[in-house]
Design an enzyme around this catalytic site. Sequence first.
Site, PDB file in Angstrom:
ATOM      1  N   GLU A  87       0.867  -1.193   0.000  1.00  0.00           N
ATOM      2  CA  GLU A  87       0.000   0.000   0.000  1.00  0.00           C
ATOM      3  C   GLU A  87       0.896   1.233   0.000  1.00  0.00           C
ATOM      4  O   GLU A  87       1.154   1.820  -1.024  1.00  0.00           O
ATOM      5  CB  GLU A  87      -0.952   0.000   1.192  1.00  0.00           C
TER       6      GLU A  87
ATOM      7  N   TRP B 298     -12.976  10.266   5.651  1.00  0.00           N
ATOM      8  CA  TRP B 298     -11.742  10.187   4.855  1.00  0.00           C
ATOM      9  C   TRP B 298     -11.672  11.421   3.940  1.00  0.00           C
ATOM     10  O   TRP B 298     -10.769  12.246   4.053  1.00  0.00           O
ATOM     11  CB  TRP B 298     -11.721   8.879   4.049  1.00  0.00           C
TER      12      TRP B 298
ATOM     13  N   GLU C 271      -1.415  -0.683  13.398  1.00  0.00           N
ATOM     14  CA  GLU C 271      -2.672  -0.489  12.670  1.00  0.00           C
ATOM     15  C   GLU C 271      -3.867  -0.942  13.502  1.00  0.00           C
ATOM     16  O   GLU C 271      -4.925  -0.321  13.483  1.00  0.00           O
ATOM     17  CB  GLU C 271      -2.618  -1.303  11.372  1.00  0.00           C
TER      18      GLU C 271
END
Length: 940
Positions: free
Chosen positions: A519, A580, A794
């Site tokens: 990612e 987001w 995470e």
Amino acid sequence: MGLFTCLLLLISACTHISAQQVKLSAPIKLTVGEGFVNPIGYYEQVPRFSWQIAADANSQLQQAYQIQVASSLARLANADADLWDSQKQLSSATSWIKYQGKALSSRQQIFWRVRIWDEQAQISKWSEAASIELGLLANEDWQGQWIRHPETGEMQAFDHKNKQFKNKLYRPQYLTTQFIATNKTSDKKSTAEIKQARLYITAKGVFNAYINGQKVSEDVMPPGWTPYLQRIETLTYDVTALLNEGENVLAATVAEGWYTGRILWPVPREVKPSALLAQLEIQYTDGSRQTVVTDRNWQVTVNGPIRAAGNYDGETYDANYEMPGWNKLGFNHDESWKPVISEALEPQVVLAPKRHHASAVKLTLPAISIVDVANPEPGVVVFDMGQNMLGVPELNIPVLANQKVKIRFAEALQKNTFYTKNMRSAIATDYYTPAQSGVINYVPTFTFHGYRFVEISGFDQSKTPDLSWLKGRVLHSNFDVNANFKSSHAKLNKLAENVVWGLRGNFLDIPTDCPQRDERLGWTGDAQVFAAPSMYMADVYGFWAAWLQTVREEQADDGRIPNFIPTKESKHGRGSSSGWGDAAVIIPWELYLLTGDAQILKENYDMMQKWLAFHQEKVKDDLSTMGGFADWLQPHPKAKEGSQARRGDTSIELISTAYYAHSLDYIAKAAQVLGRDADAASYTASFNRAKVAFRKAYYDEQTKVIGAASQTSYLLPLAFGLFDGVDVTNAQQHLLATIASADHHLRTGFLGTPLLAPVLQDMGRSDVMYDLLFKETYPSWFYSINNGATTTWERWNSYSLKDGFSKASMNSLNHYAYGAVAKWFYEGILGIKSAGVGFNEINIEPQFNQRLTQASGSYKTPQGEVAVEWSIAQGQLDMQVTIPKNTLANFILPQVQAGTLIINGESVSNQKDAIDKGLTKNMLIKQAPGAYRITGRISL
Ligand code: BGC
């Protein structure tokens, strides 16, 4: 105004100030834009000027300033400000003053200085001169073409079985040209010498440049990552010292980087070939100029020692292909060298000077141990760097000719075995093939890894592995890390350090989610929660302002903000999510509050508006229907499996409506700052409607959330001001109840977690925040510390010492979102909080608690450093505070017993001023800059 002051004011109107009239020391720390010091290749045609008053200056506040800008140092020294003289401006602003002089152009060098008048109207000396040199501001400034190897540009072939790319077009390119440095002004032999040379350069891909074999800079993987089909950043280097009179070689290596390399897992796609663009401009002492550009006179090979290099997959280096002297004079090009092909600049792709610092090696770590792994294999050694980090290894190891060395990376061990599964499709392996036996020194050039452990095989087994074999080069964008929070509690200090390592590990040119797996993307939600906290720990204003430009460029016509940015034109990540996409509004507004720089609002206001308009399309009856990742990775979700489990228990409708309202609130405030009153009124009206609808739709009469009670369902309205009156007190009680029922464990994900501290402090319950912060068991921050974390994870349960990695496939040990709590270390525990805009007024309101006997740290405001250090022993508070110049401070100390407060040796009846102003807290307001020692009896 005294006679003396009047006199000074009169004198200040004259241009010539005699020495004995100058009383104050000069302004210091002159910067332009987002903190640049004497930049070359600067990006902004209309620079913004900032300065500070020295901490030891004999003035306190600025009343006026004057800036002079000249085209040469000599002119400036003679007060001949031929470009701009602001004249005396009555203003206390010391930052972000916009240049208003003659238009500036590409390459132009300008010199500037500033002086100020203080609160007594006394005038300071002029500051030392500072300079700015602009980069190439327009595509028309570029005379060269993109050049590259003739064979690049085919389709990618990924061999899934062997997990390999096999296609030579991925090979890094080695490009060179030879030229004679000469001023061709006359036929006669000239005696003119090189006065100055600048290399303007960039790549589609990533590059290193050389002149006569010497690297032109220590930048790592420039130009970095922008939406390349719209804008590519260019670098400017001062290469005067590298050139010879006469013959020279200009050379570069170019690898795929983010431009050509894959994004996320491999998918069939058209490969965009990497290419180089360069322009060397030489000025001679007789005023003549010479330009060398990328054109058909260059040669290229893909037969160099870096055989392959990709961000995710690592670098393959074969010393048999080394070409000694390839970038110097006198090199003999073999048949693998081909003339380059060239391509015209695309008019729609803007070439613009890089607007923040490129990445660099910022620290070098030693390996701390050689690990005893389970089932060791002969010829394999595992090193522990002691720290999960983003970077590359530096190897000094014994090798045998043609025996390939393999280097693998892992974030943690899994029951003492090397574990790379959480890297997913990222191969993250470097290879080195030695041409000769002996000791090699190898540092990969065009890749980066996220790791703590390094496994090396293929070395000369007759030698015993040694810690000196390996170092870790830590990479991130080239900014200063200032974080210095310390306390009396070791685990809290470790957590603070881990958060900073999360920052170091995810600020490589753009803000990323993680540095290790396939990612490493600019996920907007992660950025949204960490942008403001990161400002407390590092000089990252320029970094964020630059990424926001990318966000603007990636915004779709309908206003959608992609989930990660840049998305490139990858097939991934085209969606938009609440919490987001709101990064587009939240980050500019929060940066503005911290810096006071209205430019960040001006630049982003259109984007903010478009995002709100996009969201409005998804609003029915003032409630949002936008989807999203919700309270991402909340622990102990009701749904045990599937994507719902990752999204937590707080309903997405509730979250989306809360964020819709929150962004309306922020944009209304931004509109007000920008003087757009009609916009402000209409956004405020929408905010009020959303507030009412939110309250009605999701909460019952007792303000209990309808459906699953979650910490986040109360945090959102409390943090975003969506409740009034009794709803506030009700929600606070419900929040406390949900925390208590979880035995003071966290039940929050990416969105909820950062809101805990400000909400709890605001309701006077910092003690509960301390309970959460000091919890040792899962889910909590200290749980990760107890399980060996050196970064923030995470997931709250990403790893345990007993069982290793949690089973989830999406599991990184270096994600910064949960590190947002570190903002509270500065704002809460130390109590350093801006009371206005850009810290022009500062509240000092430490949250004392019996768990801590000591805390210290500082924050670099635009005006200077504010520092707090406090300790408590036997009920006695002892505190030192430094307030920067041109700032006023409010000391808010409700826990200090009335009548016991002593400031700088004087007993203070501290209430009066505050009470007069209707303030109930025990506080002392509008204190002048300076150093304070504060003591008092304190009851906790
Ligand atoms: C990323 C996150 C991101 C999330 C969105 C993940 O794969 O690593 O940090 O915000 O996806 O759901």
